[in-house]
Every structure is written in C-alpha cells, then in structure tokens.
Design a protein around this motif. Structure first.
Motif, PDB file in Angstrom:
ATOM      1  N   ASP C 103       6.483   0.371  10.037  1.00 18.23           N
ATOM      2  CA  ASP C 103       5.382  -0.604  10.060  1.00 18.23           C
ATOM      3  C   ASP C 103       4.133  -0.023   9.400  1.00 18.23           C
ATOM      4  O   ASP C 103       3.457  -0.690   8.617  1.00 18.23           O
ATOM      5  N   ARG C 106       4.608   0.216   5.602  1.00 22.62           N
ATOM      6  CA  ARG C 106       4.462  -1.087   4.937  1.00 22.62           C
ATOM      7  C   ARG C 106       3.029  -1.580   4.943  1.00 22.62           C
ATOM      8  O   ARG C 106       2.578  -2.223   3.994  1.00 22.62           O
ATOM      9  N   LYS C 107       2.313  -1.278   6.014  1.00 25.79           N
ATOM     10  CA  LYS C 107       0.925  -1.712   6.089  1.00 25.79           C
ATOM     11  C   LYS C 107       0.070  -0.940   5.079  1.00 25.79           C
ATOM     12  O   LYS C 107      -0.737  -1.514   4.357  1.00 25.79           O
ATOM     13  N   ASN C 146      12.739  -6.709   8.804  1.00 25.41           N
ATOM     14  CA  ASN C 146      11.619  -7.647   8.980  1.00 25.41           C
ATOM     15  C   ASN C 146      11.415  -8.500   7.727  1.00 25.41           C
ATOM     16  O   ASN C 146      10.378  -8.413   7.055  1.00 25.41           O
ATOM     17  N   GLU C 149       8.186  -9.577   5.190  1.00 23.67           N
ATOM     18  CA  GLU C 149       7.135  -8.588   4.965  1.00 23.67           C
ATOM     19  C   GLU C 149       7.179  -8.084   3.524  1.00 23.67           C
ATOM     20  O   GLU C 149       8.218  -8.131   2.875  1.00 23.67           O
TER      21      GLU C 149
END
Lengths: 243, 243, 243, 243, 243, 243
Positions: C103, C106-107, C146, C149
């Motif tokens: 996460d 990816r952020k 996910n 995304e």
C-alpha cells in the motif's frame, strides 16, 4: 632459534606503504625480517605531481620515487628494499627477470608473502604483479630449478588491500591490528610527498578497518579496542592444530 | 583460567560425525568443552537402512538414531549433545525453537561455532541449518534479547565439509590436522551402523585432506606429515596480531 | 509538472541515516519527496547503549530509538518516515504486513527505491529486508492486487552500502556526490546518540567514497572535486538514450 | 519396457509454455509422459490484459488462465496438467501443499524435472518455485516419508530459461533441438491470448538458441542445422559411460 | 561548446557492427564523433565464406573484409574507422602496437569506450582485446607517458554484447534504445555479406533487448515503447548528481 | 563407419594419468583413438624425487619422466602420446609451438578434448595449458589458417579434476564410471615411480567420485553401483535431442 622472514611484492614504489606498511612495521617489531621488492618505481604512471611540475626526466622521476620509497621503508624498519626497475604502465617481465625474483624468494625464504589483488581493471600492473608472484612462487618450489639450492616450501600469499576493493573482487579474510605501529606507518605515508591526497584516505581506512577488527573480535560484548588495522586476503588455506 | 567452548550445529543426528568429528575430539583433547545440537534425528530422510528393514515406526527410528549419535558423541568425548527433535525432510523451526537455540548459545558461550555449507541443492535441511545458525548467533548478540543475560561476542562460524563440495560452493580456508584423534573419529563413524557405505568414504576423505594439509604446510620441502585432516570454511575474517 | 518520489527501506531505525542519509537529503533538495519505512526500531539488537544503562523496557527503548530516527529524518528534510514496528533480531513479516508495505509503495509510487545489501551473514534482518523489498515491489506491480489501484512501474532498486562491504558481496556501480548536503547528513548522524562510535566511521567513509568519485570522474586529469559521497549498487539495468 | 516420465514446475499458468514448451512436446513425441504442475494461475500478477479490461473477478481470471493453460498443454500433447491454485504475487506453500507435491512427484516418478532459475529479482515467485522443487525432491527421496511408498531416485533438475537470463545468473549447459515440434510450441504460445506481446519474443529466442545449437554442434564446419532450440541449466552432474 | 567523442575496440572487422552498431549511429546522431579501431580484419577466423569459395589469398580476404567494414561504418555515420591489421586467430600486440593505440586514445580523448566481454572461451581474441583496452586506457592516463601530451581522464568502458552472453559471464547493466537508428544498423549489418546467417540473429536480438528495455522502464504500467535496443555492461561505477 | 577420437592436453608428463587416465582407457576400450599431448615433462617442477637423489641432469630427468609417461600411456592403451618438450615451471609457448598444436588438433580431429582447470594458484602451468587449449581450438577452427586443410568443428572441452578442486573453482558437471578400466588406471598410476605418495590419494579419490556417481544416478533408490569414477567440467553447452 627460527629466523622469520616475509617478502612483499610492490608493483610500483609506493604501493607497499599504503597497502601493508602496518604489516611490515609490525612484523619487523616482532622479529621478522621483511624484504620489499619494488618491481618498478611507478615513474610513468604514479608520479603525476612530478610530471605536472614539468622540466623533468624519467631518470629524475625514478630517483625521486626511489628516495621516497627508501625513506618510507626506513620509517617502517624494513629489513631490505630491492628495486627491479622493470618499467611501469605497463609493467612487463621477461624470463630472466622472473628468475631474478625467484633468486630473491629463495634467498629470503619467506614465511609469508604479500602482493596485490588478483583483479584490477583500473591498473593492470597490479594484477600482473600477483600473476608474477604466483608464478615465481611456483618456480621457487621446483627442485629442478637451480638444483642444489634450498627449495621453497609453501608460504601463504596474502593479498593486501587494493583501492576500491569491491571493484577488484577482493575480500579480506584476515584483519591485522596495527595500532602499536601506526605512528610508523603514518610517517612512512608522509614520505610520499607526491601523493598528499592519499594521506588522509589511508588514515581513514586504517581507522575503519579497526572498526571491523573490533566487530569481528567481539563487538560491543568484548571486542578488542584496536585503533588502526589492515585487511588481507589469504589465497591458500591455512594449516592449523586448533580452530 | 579461561574456559574454552565450541558449539556444533548438526541438521541430522549423524552429520556432526562425518563432517567435524575430528574437530570435536581434538578440541575436547585440548581442553575445550564441545556441545553438539542435533536439530533433528534425520529419522525420515537419513535412516534408509532402518526403513528398508520394515516393520518399524518413527519413534523407533528416532530412538535408534539417537542412540547412535549419543554413542558417537561419547567416542569423540563431546561435552554434551542436545537433541531438539524438530523433524527432518524438511526441517522447520518456529520462533520459540529459535529462542531455545539462542538460550543454548548464550549458555555455552562458544569461542567458535560449526555448521553446514551455505548452499546444498541436494539437501535443503543443511542450508536451512546454517541460516538458523547465523540468525540465532545474531539474536544471541542482541542486548535487548532477555536483557541482563550475558551477551554473545562474535565467535567465528566454521562451515564443515559437505558431501560433493564443489556442488555446494564450499571452499575450505582452514585445514585441521586430526591425526592424533583419528582413532576416536573412526570409532564414532563406526557407531553409524545404518550408513556403513559411508565409513570408507570419510576415511578416504580424511586421508586426502591430510595430503592437502601436507601441501599447504610446505609440500615436499618440509610439509607437516599429517595423516588425517578435516577442512573448514571460516565465514568471518579472523582478527590477528601477526600474519 | 512531474512529481518525483523515492522510497527507503530501513530494517532498523538508524540504518537509513548511515547508509543513505546523503541520498535522502540530496533528493529532497532536488525536489523529490523521500519516504522512509523503518521496519523495526532496532530496539533489541541495535540499542546496546540503552540496554547497558539498565533499568529500561522495550517500550522505552523503542520510544528513544523512534525519536532519534525522527530527528534524523527531520535533519535530512525527509518527506515522511513511517514506523512499522515489526520487531527485530529477528525481523519477520506476515502477509498482512507485506500488503501494508505494498500500500505504501503504491501510494508513494517511487521513481526509485533504496534498501540493504542482498547478503549479510552478520545481520540476517538486513538481507531479509531486501527480500521483502523485492517481493513487495513485485506485488505492487500486479494488476490483480487491489484491482483499480494505480499499478507500480519498474522503479530501480538501489542497494545502499552495508557495513564491511566485501563480506556482503556488495559492489557499488553508482557513486553519488553528497558534498552539498553533507552538513545535513552529519547532523542526522549526530542524532544517533546511542551509536557515537559510528559517527567518525561514516564520516571517514563518506570522505573515502568521495576519493572514489574523484577517480571515476576523471582522476588527476580532471576528476570532479567531490568531498563526500555515497555508493550504491543498482539491481536492475538502467534504460538510457545515451551512454 | 521402461516407461519414461518428466515433471514440470510452473509458478504461474503460462510459464511452462514459453520456457519449456518445446521440451514438453518433444519428449511426449519421444514416448515420455510429461506432467505439468502449475502452482498458481498467475491470476494476480500475470494477467494484466484481463484486469485492464475491467469488470472481472479473481475467479473469472483464474478460469480464463486455466483454460489457456489447458489449451496450451493440449497443443503440446502433455500427458497431464495439474493446477494447485496456491495463489501468486506472492506464491506461498504450507507443509500440506508441499506434501501434495511430494505425492505427485512419487506418483509420476520423473526421469527428470524442470523448473525456474534459482534467482530472479524481478519475480520472487519464480525462485521460490525452484526452492520448492528442490525441497520436495528431497522429501520424495526420504524412506521415512510415507514408508512403503516407492522412493524417488535422483532425477536431474533442469532450470528452464528465465526472462533476462543474465540478470538471473542463469547459464545454459544443455541446448535442445526442438525444430521438429516447433509448430506445436508456436500453437501453444498462441493460446496465451493475454500475452500477445511475448509471441514474437519467444519465437526470436527459439531461433537464436538454434544459432547457439548450430555453433556448439560444429559451427561452420558441420554444425547441425537446427532451426529452433531451447536452453536449460542442469543443476546436478550427469552420470555417464562415455564423454 | 564541449566536443563529445567515443572510441570502439573491435577485435575483428565486423564485431562493431553486430554488437554496438546502434550505439555508434545513435551517438553520431547526437553529435558525438565515434572512432572505431579494428585490431584485425578477422581475415583468418571470421571469413569462412570467402575461404570456402577457394581461390583466394590472405590479402584479398583482408581487402574484402576492410571494404565491408568501411561500408558498415559509413552506414552508421561513424566519424572514423582505423585498421591496425594486427592479425587474428590469434590476435597479438607488441608494445609498439599498444603505444599506437594509446596515441589514438589520447587523440580521440573519448568520453566513453566500448569493447568486448571480459571472458570468451570460444574466442580468445575477444577477451584479449578487452585486456588491451584496459591496459592502453591505463597507459593513456600516465602523466609520464609522452610527457606534455594531454592525459586521459577516466572514461567509462562499456562491454558490448557477446555471442552467447551467459557463457561469457556478461551481464548488461545498461540498455540503450536504438529505435531511431535501427535502419542504419540494419543497413550496416547487410554490408556483412560474408555472414548472412547472422543478419536475422542480430535483428531478433535487438527486438528482444527492446522487450527488456520496455520492462525495465516500466513494463505494462508505462514502459517506454522501444522497438530495438542494445545492452552494455559498464565496467566502472558511474558518478552522478542524482540517482 | 565413424572414427572417434579424443585429445588430451597434459601440462606435465604425469598429469594425464592421475586426472583422466580412466577416461583415456575407457574411450580406447570403446573404440576411440585417444591422443595425449604432453606440453612438458614436468622435469623441473614435478620430479622432486629424482632431483633429491642428486647426481642427475635435466636430460636424464626428462628421459626418466618420458619413460614413465610412455609406460603409463601404454597401460591405458592410449593411441598416441606426443611430447612437445616446451619446458616447465614456467611453461611458455611461442606462436610456432601453438601452430604445432593446431596441426595436431586438425590431424586428430577430436570429438572431444580434455585439459586442466581454468584457475590454479598453486600451479600456473596448469591454467596456462587450458588457455593454450582454448586458443589453439579457436585457431584450428579458422578457415583461413592453412586454407585447404580440414577445419575443426566444435568439440567439447572437458576440464579434468585438479588437485584441491575447491581452490581452483572447478565444479564437475559430468561423472564418468571408470570401474571397468580401473585396473588399467591403477597400473598406469603405478608407472609414476617418482610420485608414490599420490597412488593412494588418487585411488581414494576414484572411490569417492564413485560414491558421487551412485548418488547422482539414483542413490539408495537405485543408483548404479559404480566403484571408481572420474569427474569432469564441460566448458561448453552440450547439444541434445533429448534431456
């Protein structure tokens, strides 16, 4: 009483100072007789400062480099320093020159030898010197070479630390505490007036290798408080009675 | 007077015998206390002879292997042998089991450790054992693991000789003369009744490693006449006062 | 206008400071947003000084280490520092923790990533961290993770300099001039009050890497006069328009 | 008459097609029964095209990938294809799943096995699969695992060609002429509708490996005119009666 | 305005075309002046087609190969091509010939150099050429070689792609997009009339290296759509201001 | 009917006996004609026993070594043994001598070749011999070398087992069962009267390599009961129709 000796191969006049000056001084202090062979003076390739001053000749540069090296050897207390004057950049030895080195090896009959790393893409003289060290070590072991002479046993060959170790594939498996002779090594370093830019470099390095010594001898749970150290890569297995 | 100790990691019950039985017996003879940890009995994967006889159970095989290992340890004069019974083929340890090993390491406080080669495509238990040895050595060095306990220093880790060395990327940098304790090692080997096919193999090997010992200690110009030897690969640099 | 970012994996709270503090400060100064992930505080294994003082707890040690790391990150001007508190000596992550890192990746959507060397026999947490970096990089590239995304491209992974580089098989193929941000790195280093013994070590190292920078950028015939540098090993080939 | 078999480990559904489709078809044509184990469908990480279309689910993607793989296996004439559905990016197997693979290995009793390269920084599932292949091969050899079952011998493990071979440290020591089954491999490749961008890539590769086959079988002085080939790295030494 | 140059070492007349023709054309197109040194014509070892025709002489073969190479260099737009005519199979240079190369290096004063892989068991001329490249680079850096001349800095040495990369231990760490000059490279390739069997091979290779370029520049999440690429292995670390 | 041949490179007179005597005898028994080239007699470096007796000359030592080698070759049933008498410790060949070897290669037109390991820090003659083997193999492939002669194809080069394999970086990928010709090899070994200390060594080794053969051909689940074996490292990939 056994007489201990060591033999150092230095491609250029100054190499032995930076790379194993501590080992030389330390073993002299322990009663060894350490002989240094400088295959060349580094007159063409490692004397930039002298050439930049201009108005010089190859002979003058050699003389200057020789004096520096002799002074450094003296600071280290080396038993002997021999200059073969074989030329540098590139260094090349014919069979006769190899035999001269064999003569020296047999005369010194070293308990161990020191030379450069096996690989050096920056400086082919360095790796060539270690090829020569291995080849002449082999010849000195031959019963048929100058029969009647005392034949060499199987002295360890330690490869001393090259510049930019990782690029050379050099991995130290021995760390030597040179704290007690550091002052001598520093003085020998300061004999190298043409390479002042390296004085601090090799002081930093000796301090950092001492950190490695402390870690590998026990770290924060009792490592020995060495302040200066040198690293070496032993080529051959060592023979022991106890691990 | 300093008390010397060593700690051996053995993936399966018999590994320590073939691979470092000489080192165990020799160091015991020199006053060390050598402790052996057998992570498993090798009950599933290294007990073919017992299973081929049929009519047996896992418990019976473990018992037989344990007895063999205890007998071998006794022949070698080992100070202690500890069986963790973690299962084999595959060997797997959880965090609690790792902490048990850390407890042993801290209690023994070894001057050096012994384990398998880093790589072994034939036997993944072997390389896993060395991963565990490195990991638990690290944990034992942590001041925050069971604070107040005596923290481990930086003992050397020697990798003992695997089967088919070249396939494992194992390179010996230490050769140990085990001539004086060879009889003990041979007796320990003979405790391994399930693996008679390996008795001669490891005798041959010890003789041939002694040839290497003779060569590296001087060859025909004065090499030491060792008759039996074992080879080891030291993982960490050694810290010395003299080369 | 493109927004540039970088992501640093630090096994323990202080690792990012010694090993890539210069890169962090420099890229911040160049307009990058650099995020640091500390997988643990190094509370058990790298806080010897605090534990030696005695009378402390794991929680207190974590708090102290966190503060040091935050202060260092601030000195470096880092965009963000994230503490995952996964425990150290040994560090172990379950699948959920890996997904949390995905996460973050990816952020941040980093243009490049930084992590430890691939091998480290002294510290298995370090090499484990790089395994995690490669694994989570791969997951972040999966269109089926996910779905919906923004999927990660193929950022370079640079391995920063480990302690005792040669033992880790680490070879730098990039040298970064950090002269202009050295003061920030030194201040960040001085935030590490529990590891004063390393301040001088990493200053020496930065000076010596600058020597390598000078050599590789032209040497005595025009090398750039860097005073401080850091080395990195790029894992993947770089894609260029010009050599 | 001896019955020959082979077993292929494929981390994701399509891997076996690109990397060893020729070997599968060729050995089937030679009378072998070749079984393929797909550890996952590559549903999350290697199905970008399906996910990009949107409006899908994990179950749908798995189904599509399974169909493609089954079609490809059929084109190759594979004896059997088994889907373990263990998930991808990352792939992780527990002990029970490993034992299922051991059951398959023992049932197939392969004369040789095929799997991925040992190292792959781009795709950790690939190298994990080969760790599993080595571990389950070892378990299948254990006389104490499900005693009474037929125990595995020592089948060769061939590592098939990874993408970007040089980054994986993969070195082919066997070149297989697949000219006679190339049409089948190409048809199997064309079953991979989600990865059209790779069709040409692997056709080019097969042509270029054939060039290597021609060179190594005699070059311009009589090399065999193979048109398509595949390369493999044998892990274990081969045992021969003649060089 | 800085004047950029590059220097290519080609053991035989055609090597530069297959292995770095794209890099030559591309850098010329970017304003570099690229000079090619052909150490030999490959007259004995790489002109099979001409010899098979029979009724020829060494002089005729050399002439034919020279013309092909000149034509290829012209297609690539190379600044200059120099033929040293040192003989092939085996190639051997004496000290005078090395000094001629040093003269060329100093005259060209390259920003980077290109040569063969370091190891090549199929073709010892190739690896010898790179030994020479490293040795002459070193000599060109020596202030004492022809004092007064402009001394070489530290240009990067890129090793271009050998045939059968994995057997040579060659690992590309740079991928160069040559799409915009592909037509020129193809035309240069077609000048090599004696080696038609390689035209398709090197076209396939360029396409496949472009696949690697796309992957390493972002893959399916934004990789750059290169159609043709070449790979190179940089020998020395590169010095940067930004990662 | 095809006529099969093999060619052995032996740096010194006795090397071929210890290292590949079994392969020679076995292939002769299979109908091959095996030719041995002894580059030197090993008169200086590998005849310690003769020199220790004193009262000898180089000519006498050569003669004695030649006789031993001829006797050994006869015991093995070798087709031919050729002495080039190029001197040892160090061995050095000029271009003319290389061409003589090329003549032999072309005349024998071997299906495979045998030589020493690539690296040997103990004995530089050994690695030099393999350099020569690769270089002369290349020249023999050149259509322009003595045009009109039959050109060499691409015979495999097998590196036979060096002493202290791990120090030489030698890894066997082929194991040859020599049980049926062991008696011949042992008799050939016993021709080496000057090196009695090695008889037992190489017998042990052959037994232990047979253990490896048994393991790799099936182990306890059906490995072939070889009693004596030799190991080899194939340099080039092999070209096959079936894995």
């Amino acid at each position: 009483m056994k007489h201990y000796t060591a033999l150092v191969f230095s491609a250029h006049a100054a190499d032995f100072v930076w790379r194993c000056g501590g080992a030389i001084a330390l073993h002299q202090a322990r009663g060894y007789e350490v002989t240094i062979i400088c295959l060349s003076y580094g007159e063409r390739g490692e004397s930039a400062k002298l050439w930049k001053q201009g108005n010089t000749t190859l002979a003058k540069v050699k003389k200057a480099r020789r004096e520096e090296a002799e002074n450094a050897a003296e600071e280290l207390g080396a038993h002997d320093i021999i200059f073969l004057d074989q030329g540098d950049y590139p260094l090349e030895l014919d069979r006769e020159s190899k035999y001269k080195i064999v003569d020296i090896i047999r005369k010194v009959h070293p308990d161990f030898m020191l030379s450069h790393s096996r690989f050096d893409p920056y400086n082919t003289d360095h790796m060539y010197t270690t090829e020569i060290a291995l080849e002449t070590r082999m010849i000195a072991q031959a019963w048929g070479h100058n029969p009647g002479e005392r034949v060499l046993g199987a002295p360890q060959l330690y490869l001393f630390e090259p510049h930019q170790t990782e690029q050379m594939g050099w991995v130290p498996n021995v760390l030597l505490d040179i704290t007690e002779v550091w002052d001598k090594k520093r003085k020998a370093i300061e004999c190298m007036e043409g390479q002042v830019h390296l004085w601090n470099y090799y002081t930093n390095l000796a301090e950092n290798r001492a950190n490695h010594f402390r870690r590998n001898s026990g770290g924060q749970a009792g490592g020995r408080p060495a302040k200066y150290a040198e690293g070496f890569q032993a080529v051959f297995p060592r023979c022991v009675d106890e691990l």
